[in-house]
Design a protein around this motif. Structure first.
Motif, short mmCIF file in Angstrom:
data_model
loop_
_atom_site.label_atom_id
_atom_site.label_comp_id
_atom_site.label_asym_id
_atom_site.label_seq_id
_atom_site.Cartn_x
_atom_site.Cartn_y
_atom_site.Cartn_z
N ASP A 98 -31.68 -51.92 107.61
CA ASP A 98 -31.29 -53.36 107.03
C ASP A 98 -30.35 -53.87 107.20
OD1 ASP A 98 -29.80 -51.72 105.55
OD2 ASP A 98 -30.00 -52.41 103.53
N ARG A 99 -29.61 -53.56 108.22
CA ARG A 99 -28.21 -54.13 108.59
C ARG A 99 -28.69 -55.09 109.68
NH1 ARG A 99 -23.17 -50.52 109.27
NH2 ARG A 99 -23.63 -50.48 106.98
N PRO A 100 -28.07 -56.45 109.55
CA PRO A 100 -28.48 -57.60 110.72
C PRO A 100 -27.75 -57.32 112.05
CG PRO A 100 -26.92 -58.36 108.80
CD PRO A 100 -27.13 -56.99 108.66
N THR A 101 -27.92 -56.11 112.80
CA THR A 101 -27.32 -55.97 114.12
C THR A 101 -28.34 -55.67 114.87
OG1 THR A 101 -27.01 -53.67 113.61
CG2 THR A 101 -25.39 -55.13 112.75
N VAL A 102 -28.12 -55.61 116.18
CA VAL A 102 -29.16 -55.10 117.20
C VAL A 102 -29.54 -53.77 116.97
CG1 VAL A 102 -29.34 -54.43 119.64
CG2 VAL A 102 -28.36 -56.54 119.06
N HIS A 103 -28.54 -52.97 116.44
CA HIS A 103 -29.07 -51.72 116.49
C HIS A 103 -29.62 -51.31 115.04
CE1 HIS A 103 -27.31 -49.45 119.91
NE2 HIS A 103 -26.12 -50.03 119.70
N GLY A 104 -29.18 -52.14 114.08
CA GLY A 104 -29.95 -52.39 112.78
C GLY A 104 -31.34 -52.45 112.78
N VAL A 105 -31.68 -53.71 113.64
CA VAL A 105 -33.10 -53.85 113.68
C VAL A 105 -33.86 -52.95 114.53
CG1 VAL A 105 -34.53 -55.86 114.86
CG2 VAL A 105 -32.49 -56.60 113.57
N GLY A 106 -33.24 -52.49 115.55
CA GLY A 106 -33.90 -51.65 116.21
C GLY A 106 -34.33 -50.21 115.66
N ASN A 107 -33.35 -49.94 114.62
CA ASN A 107 -33.42 -48.56 113.84
C ASN A 107 -34.49 -48.89 112.85
OD1 ASN A 107 -31.52 -47.23 115.40
ND2 ASN A 107 -30.06 -47.52 114.13
N HIS A 108 -34.69 -50.02 112.26
CA HIS A 108 -35.83 -50.57 111.64
C HIS A 108 -37.29 -50.37 112.30
CE1 HIS A 108 -37.83 -53.61 108.47
NE2 HIS A 108 -38.33 -52.11 108.28
N LYS A 109 -37.33 -50.73 113.28
CA LYS A 109 -38.57 -50.61 114.11
C LYS A 109 -38.80 -49.13 114.61
CE LYS A 109 -40.75 -49.98 118.20
NZ LYS A 109 -40.79 -48.76 119.40
N ASN A 110 -37.70 -48.37 114.97
CA ASN A 110 -37.99 -47.06 115.00
C ASN A 110 -38.46 -46.26 113.85
OD1 ASN A 110 -37.96 -45.02 117.46
ND2 ASN A 110 -36.41 -43.99 115.96
N ALA A 111 -37.90 -46.43 112.71
CA ALA A 111 -38.48 -45.83 111.46
C ALA A 111 -39.86 -46.22 111.26
CB ALA A 111 -37.36 -46.22 110.17
N LEU A 112 -40.28 -47.43 111.40
CA LEU A 112 -41.66 -47.98 111.25
C LEU A 112 -42.45 -47.05 111.97
CD1 LEU A 112 -40.90 -51.69 110.60
CD2 LEU A 112 -41.82 -50.11 108.71
N LEU A 113 -42.10 -47.08 113.33
CA LEU A 113 -42.86 -46.41 114.43
C LEU A 113 -43.27 -44.96 113.84
CD1 LEU A 113 -44.16 -46.50 117.33
CD2 LEU A 113 -41.97 -45.61 118.14
N LEU A 114 -42.17 -44.37 113.73
CA LEU A 114 -42.36 -42.80 113.25
C LEU A 114 -43.36 -42.73 112.26
CD1 LEU A 114 -38.66 -41.45 114.05
CD2 LEU A 114 -40.78 -41.20 115.65
N GLU A 115 -43.05 -43.58 111.25
CA GLU A 115 -43.95 -43.38 110.13
C GLU A 115 -45.36 -43.86 110.34
OE1 GLU A 115 -45.32 -42.98 106.22
OE2 GLU A 115 -43.83 -42.37 107.40
#
Length: 253
Positions: A98-115
């Motif tokens: 939920d952090r508004p950074t490049v890595h934060g957005v990317g980590n959100h995507k990866n968590a969604l992908l893995l789920e």
């Protein structure tokens, strides 16, 4: 010793080819659509917080193909947000989703992908697996080249890890500090690890960024795999041949 002549002709390849370099998502496995869905969910969540309910949603076809597909995760974030005139701080690789950074957005995507992968599973394209097996039977070297940090786990989940002698993925690229597609460095690394020159290798990709990498790396043959109706764009970005499935090339019957 590499077999030549009709064996490579039956695979739809020039007889100068000694190795095959395969992208993962959309070529080996049916995960490109899952990636697109995860990106849409992550980007839309970010844009909704930033711009309110009137935000313009992420297009999981046009914008995914143009800015995200085939690129390393952080590059995909930067590329898409730049197209919307948004410049975020980089943050750090362990930023929460939920952090508004490049890595934060990317980590959100990866968590969604893995789920999505955990709940829906992963399927392989049978035509590709048969083609890779046929290429190996013809004496060709094989590698998987992917920007995904989850590449090894995905290959294992479909029982395909043993088909590839070399794996250059997001993990390996980070370790070696290799820039991702559309730069050709990851494909060049795979060819080098297999002991062949780029001109002796064929690239198999479904992403426009992968086409650009194959052409700029001066590989011997570039095959575009069209899963979403973008054959003309694949050709425009450098494909020598476009197929809907690798079974169309032969050797995979």
């Amino acid at each position: 010793m590499t077999k030549q002549g009709p064996h490579l002709t039956e695979l739809g390849l020039p007889d100068t080819v000694r190795a095959c370099l395969f992208d993962l998502d959309g070529v080996i496995t049916k995960t490109a659509v899952v990636h697109a869905a995860a990106w849409k969910e992550a980007f839309d969540a970010f844009l909704r917080v930033r711009e309110g309910d009137g935000f313009r949603p992420f297009d999981p076809v046009a914008e995914y193909d143009e800015y995200v597909d085939g690129r390393p995760r952080a590059d995909g974030v930067r590329s898409f947000l730049a197209s919307r005139g948004i410049d975020l701080p980089e943050g750090s690789p362990d930023d929460p989703p939920d952090r508004p950074t490049v890595h934060g957005v990317g980590n959100h995507k990866n968590a969604l992908l893995l789920e999505k992968i955990r709940t829906g599973g992963v399927e392989a394209y049978d035509g590709t697996l048969r083609y890779v097996a046929a290429a190996r039977a013809a004496g060709l070297r094989t590698a998987v080249v992917s920007s995904s940090a989850n590449c090894r786990d995905v290959l294992r989940s479909v029982g395909a890890e043993s088909l590839f002698e070399v794996r250059i993925d997001g993990v390996v690229a980070a370790e070696r500090k290799l820039p991702g597609k559309p730069r050709p460095d990851t494909f060049l690394a795979a060819a080098g690890d297999l002991g062949v020159e780029p001109a002796q290798a064929a690239v198999f990709e479904d992403a426009l960024a992968g086409m650009d990498a194959g052409r700029s790396g001066h590989f011997g043959y570039v095959v575009g795999v069209d899963r979403v109706g973008q054959a003309d764009a694949l050709r425009a970005h450098g494909a020598d041949r476009v197929v809907g499935d690798l079974a169309e090339l032969g050797g995979a019957a």
